[in-house]
Design a protein around this motif. Sequence first.
Motif, PDB file in Angstrom:
ATOM      1  N   LEU A 134     -11.273 -10.485  24.331  1.00  0.00           N
ATOM      2  CA  LEU A 134      -9.840 -10.686  24.166  1.00  0.00           C
ATOM      3  C   LEU A 134      -9.091  -9.368  24.051  1.00  0.00           C
ATOM      4  O   LEU A 134      -9.521  -8.442  23.346  1.00  0.00           O
ATOM      5  N   ASP A 135      -7.962  -9.302  24.735  1.00  0.00           N
ATOM      6  CA  ASP A 135      -7.021  -8.195  24.623  1.00  0.00           C
ATOM      7  C   ASP A 135      -5.652  -8.779  24.951  1.00  0.00           C
ATOM      8  O   ASP A 135      -5.246  -8.857  26.110  1.00  0.00           O
ATOM      9  N   VAL A 136      -4.958  -9.234  23.912  1.00  0.00           N
ATOM     10  CA  VAL A 136      -3.783 -10.079  24.088  1.00  0.00           C
ATOM     11  C   VAL A 136      -2.563  -9.437  23.418  1.00  0.00           C
ATOM     12  O   VAL A 136      -2.641  -9.025  22.256  1.00  0.00           O
ATOM     13  N   PRO A 137      -1.427  -9.368  24.115  1.00  0.00           N
ATOM     14  CA  PRO A 137      -0.212  -8.812  23.492  1.00  0.00           C
ATOM     15  C   PRO A 137       0.328  -9.731  22.415  1.00  0.00           C
ATOM     16  O   PRO A 137       0.152 -10.947  22.455  1.00  0.00           O
ATOM     17  N   ILE A 138       0.998  -9.130  21.436  1.00  0.00           N
ATOM     18  CA  ILE A 138       1.676  -9.859  20.372  1.00  0.00           C
ATOM     19  C   ILE A 138       3.153  -9.509  20.439  1.00  0.00           C
ATOM     20  O   ILE A 138       3.522  -8.329  20.371  1.00  0.00           O
ATOM     21  N   SER A 139       4.000 -10.499  20.590  1.00  0.00           N
ATOM     22  CA  SER A 139       5.434 -10.258  20.746  1.00  0.00           C
ATOM     23  C   SER A 139       6.008  -9.498  19.557  1.00  0.00           C
ATOM     24  O   SER A 139       5.626  -9.735  18.400  1.00  0.00           O
ATOM     25  N   GLU A 140       6.942  -8.585  19.840  1.00  0.00           N
ATOM     26  CA  GLU A 140       7.637  -7.788  18.837  1.00  0.00           C
ATOM     27  C   GLU A 140       6.668  -6.985  17.968  1.00  0.00           C
ATOM     28  O   GLU A 140       6.890  -6.779  16.775  1.00  0.00           O
ATOM     29  N   SER A 141       5.571  -6.542  18.586  1.00  0.00           N
ATOM     30  CA  SER A 141       4.572  -5.769  17.852  1.00  0.00           C
ATOM     31  C   SER A 141       3.880  -4.791  18.793  1.00  0.00           C
ATOM     32  O   SER A 141       3.710  -5.080  19.982  1.00  0.00           O
ATOM     33  N   LEU A 142       3.503  -3.637  18.255  1.00  0.00           N
ATOM     34  CA  LEU A 142       2.710  -2.683  19.019  1.00  0.00           C
ATOM     35  C   LEU A 142       1.228  -3.041  18.960  1.00  0.00           C
ATOM     36  O   LEU A 142       0.431  -2.509  19.740  1.00  0.00           O
ATOM     37  N   ASP A 143       0.862  -3.923  18.029  1.00  0.00           N
ATOM     38  CA  ASP A 143      -0.533  -4.347  17.906  1.00  0.00           C
ATOM     39  C   ASP A 143      -0.879  -5.341  19.003  1.00  0.00           C
ATOM     40  O   ASP A 143      -0.012  -6.028  19.554  1.00  0.00           O
ATOM     41  N   ARG A 144      -2.158  -5.446  19.291  1.00  0.00           N
ATOM     42  CA  ARG A 144      -2.694  -6.451  20.204  1.00  0.00           C
ATOM     43  C   ARG A 144      -3.881  -7.111  19.517  1.00  0.00           C
ATOM     44  O   ARG A 144      -4.553  -6.486  18.672  1.00  0.00           O
ATOM     45  N   LEU A 145      -4.140  -8.362  19.848  1.00  0.00           N
ATOM     46  CA  LEU A 145      -5.343  -9.023  19.345  1.00  0.00           C
ATOM     47  C   LEU A 145      -6.493  -8.627  20.262  1.00  0.00           C
ATOM     48  O   LEU A 145      -6.468  -8.911  21.469  1.00  0.00           O
ATOM     49  N   ARG A 146      -7.484  -7.970  19.687  1.00  0.00           N
ATOM     50  CA  ARG A 146      -8.632  -7.514  20.464  1.00  0.00           C
ATOM     51  C   ARG A 146      -9.918  -7.965  19.769  1.00  0.00           C
ATOM     52  O   ARG A 146      -9.986  -8.069  18.547  1.00  0.00           O
ATOM     53  N   GLY A 147     -10.946  -8.206  20.585  1.00  0.00           N
ATOM     54  CA  GLY A 147     -12.238  -8.573  20.038  1.00  0.00           C
ATOM     55  C   GLY A 147     -12.995  -9.500  20.952  1.00  0.00           C
ATOM     56  O   GLY A 147     -12.670  -9.628  22.142  1.00  0.00           O
ATOM     57  N   SER A 148     -13.992 -10.158  20.400  1.00  0.00           N
ATOM     58  CA  SER A 148     -14.884 -10.973  21.230  1.00  0.00           C
ATOM     59  C   SER A 148     -15.215 -12.292  20.554  1.00  0.00           C
ATOM     60  O   SER A 148     -15.150 -12.424  19.332  1.00  0.00           O
ATOM     61  N   LEU A 149     -15.571 -13.267  21.382  1.00  0.00           N
ATOM     62  CA  LEU A 149     -16.059 -14.569  20.930  1.00  0.00           C
ATOM     63  C   LEU A 149     -17.203 -14.978  21.836  1.00  0.00           C
ATOM     64  O   LEU A 149     -17.136 -14.778  23.057  1.00  0.00           O
ATOM     65  N   THR A 150     -18.250 -15.536  21.253  1.00  0.00           N
ATOM     66  CA  THR A 150     -19.377 -16.043  22.035  1.00  0.00           C
ATOM     67  C   THR A 150     -19.706 -17.465  21.596  1.00  0.00           C
ATOM     68  O   THR A 150     -19.547 -17.816  20.429  1.00  0.00           O
ATOM     69  N   VAL A 151     -20.145 -18.265  22.547  1.00  0.00           N
ATOM     70  CA  VAL A 151     -20.606 -19.627  22.296  1.00  0.00           C
ATOM     71  C   VAL A 151     -21.899 -19.817  23.076  1.00  0.00           C
ATOM     72  O   VAL A 151     -21.982 -19.429  24.248  1.00  0.00           O
ATOM     73  N   GLU A 152     -22.905 -20.435  22.445  1.00  0.00           N
ATOM     74  CA  GLU A 152     -24.177 -20.685  23.152  1.00  0.00           C
ATOM     75  C   GLU A 152     -24.757 -22.007  22.691  1.00  0.00           C
ATOM     76  O   GLU A 152     -24.784 -22.313  21.501  1.00  0.00           O
ATOM     77  N   GLY A 153     -25.193 -22.822  23.674  1.00  0.00           N
ATOM     78  CA  GLY A 153     -25.806 -24.092  23.345  1.00  0.00           C
ATOM     79  C   GLY A 153     -26.380 -24.764  24.566  1.00  0.00           C
ATOM     80  O   GLY A 153     -26.203 -24.302  25.700  1.00  0.00           O
ATOM     81  N   PRO A 154     -27.069 -25.895  24.379  1.00  0.00           N
ATOM     82  CA  PRO A 154     -27.626 -26.641  25.513  1.00  0.00           C
ATOM     83  C   PRO A 154     -26.534 -27.160  26.429  1.00  0.00           C
ATOM     84  O   PRO A 154     -25.423 -27.451  25.995  1.00  0.00           O
ATOM     85  N   ILE A 155     -26.873 -27.287  27.706  1.00  0.00           N
ATOM     86  CA  ILE A 155     -25.991 -27.949  28.659  1.00  0.00           C
ATOM     87  C   ILE A 155     -26.202 -29.451  28.499  1.00  0.00           C
ATOM     88  O   ILE A 155     -27.315 -29.941  28.687  1.00  0.00           O
ATOM     89  N   PRO A 156     -25.172 -30.211  28.123  1.00  0.00           N
ATOM     90  CA  PRO A 156     -25.358 -31.657  27.927  1.00  0.00           C
ATOM     91  C   PRO A 156     -25.951 -32.312  29.168  1.00  0.00           C
ATOM     92  O   PRO A 156     -25.523 -32.061  30.290  1.00  0.00           O
ATOM     93  N   SER A 157     -26.924 -33.190  28.948  1.00  0.00           N
ATOM     94  CA  SER A 157     -27.755 -33.676  30.052  1.00  0.00           C
ATOM     95  C   SER A 157     -27.243 -34.918  30.738  1.00  0.00           C
ATOM     96  O   SER A 157     -27.642 -35.201  31.856  1.00  0.00           O
ATOM     97  N   ALA A 158     -26.382 -35.678  30.056  1.00  0.00           N
ATOM     98  CA  ALA A 158     -26.086 -37.011  30.593  1.00  0.00           C
ATOM     99  C   ALA A 158     -24.708 -37.126  31.204  1.00  0.00           C
ATOM    100  O   ALA A 158     -24.231 -38.221  31.438  1.00  0.00           O
ATOM    101  N   LEU A 159     -24.080 -36.010  31.459  1.00  0.00           N
ATOM    102  CA  LEU A 159     -22.688 -36.080  31.853  1.00  0.00           C
ATOM    103  C   LEU A 159     -22.485 -36.140  33.354  1.00  0.00           C
ATOM    104  O   LEU A 159     -21.443 -35.764  33.863  1.00  0.00           O
ATOM    105  N   ASP A 160     -23.482 -36.642  34.095  1.00  0.00           N
ATOM    106  CA  ASP A 160     -23.190 -37.063  35.464  1.00  0.00           C
ATOM    107  C   ASP A 160     -22.942 -38.566  35.490  1.00  0.00           C
ATOM    108  O   ASP A 160     -22.863 -39.186  36.537  1.00  0.00           O
ATOM    109  N   THR A 161     -22.787 -39.171  34.286  1.00  0.00           N
ATOM    110  CA  THR A 161     -22.361 -40.562  34.190  1.00  0.00           C
ATOM    111  C   THR A 161     -20.998 -40.702  34.851  1.00  0.00           C
ATOM    112  O   THR A 161     -20.124 -39.889  34.654  1.00  0.00           O
ATOM    113  N   GLN A 162     -20.804 -41.733  35.645  1.00  0.00           N
ATOM    114  CA  GLN A 162     -19.565 -41.869  36.395  1.00  0.00           C
ATOM    115  C   GLN A 162     -18.996 -43.278  36.254  1.00  0.00           C
ATOM    116  O   GLN A 162     -19.695 -44.216  35.920  1.00  0.00           O
TER     117      GLN A 162
END
Length: 383
Positions: A134-162
Amino acid sequence: MHHAPSRAKVPSLIVLDNARSAVDASVLDKAGGFAWWYAELMDAHGSGAVLIWSFGLPFLPGYKSANDRGKPQTPRQRPSLNIALYEGGQPSFYVLHEFDPDDVEWDGHHSWRFGDSTFVVQDTKTHRSLYVELDVPISESLDRLRGSLTVEGPIPSALDTQCEEQPSVSHKWTPLALPAQGSIDVNAGDYQLTTRGHAYFDRNFSAHALHELGIDRWFWGHASGADGDRIFYVLWEDEDAPPLCLGFEVALDGTTKVREGLTAKLSGEHRTVWGMRSWKQVELWDGSSRWISCRLSQRIENGPFYLRYLAHSIQESGHVTTGSAEVIEPKRIDMWQHRPLVKMRVSSDQAPNSMWIALFEGTNKTRLQRLMKSKFAKLRGRY
């Protein structure tokens, strides 16, 4: 080990898409359509984040009304990034920023760039990882939101249900990594949030406007527990008709079961200050067996068409689990009387920002200070 996916007839209000398939990129050029990706991280103390990167987010001011006037925009014209951060169950940072379409890239599958922020998904045979910088501007500020996020998990198996019969107007929803874990480390000036916890990653897309999908009210929630995750939808087609209830069980290895024929028991109904229907608790029953009991313990977003809650749930096993829930009323989105208020919460590269944007964007602790500073600077500029 992943088991063979289960198949079930799924009602046409919602279509389950294959978790390994890509979004049909043509959606980005469909008038009034949308595509959004949703990542949530929350620790045991209610600290964490919600990220939504999107094309044609239905909540953006003017998007629905343009469609209603017969002059619809396409998702490609309205890319945006929404970041909401929480500490101890309380909102602590917020930004919803619209980007110039020329400053956004998507490879059509697993890689996005929104301004200076990047999102990358990597898959193995059974697992999926999301990496966000992330590197996101903040209105009316010289600061920016910076940093990282991670997500890890199994790929759901049954979601080709239609659906047995694909509806001409459909909304496709797909959990992408469950049950998942994640981490976040971000800062903006003196503000910092670093934590780890349970995570959730999904997507929604349609070639049609959200308010045209036949959903009068949308109530969604998810809960994590020792034996996996549970997700529920309670969808009303008509205010006076019983809602459609769907449940999804995702085991620790990603194996997914679809629970149909559930019935909902909603208690503690009341109206918010905006006139939205809200509840204290929802229970979903499978015959005489209670599938989940979800207590909406704390409302952390309170708007004219959208409510968000921290939730505590009890599953059939008796495990108390944590999660979140939301209520959306598509017909109330972008109403003229609410639009000026919604604009206060949205910054944009494409249009002038509201004079009150600093009061809603950025960290809670500095919003008033930044608002007064910006007003003072503009007054000085007049003389």
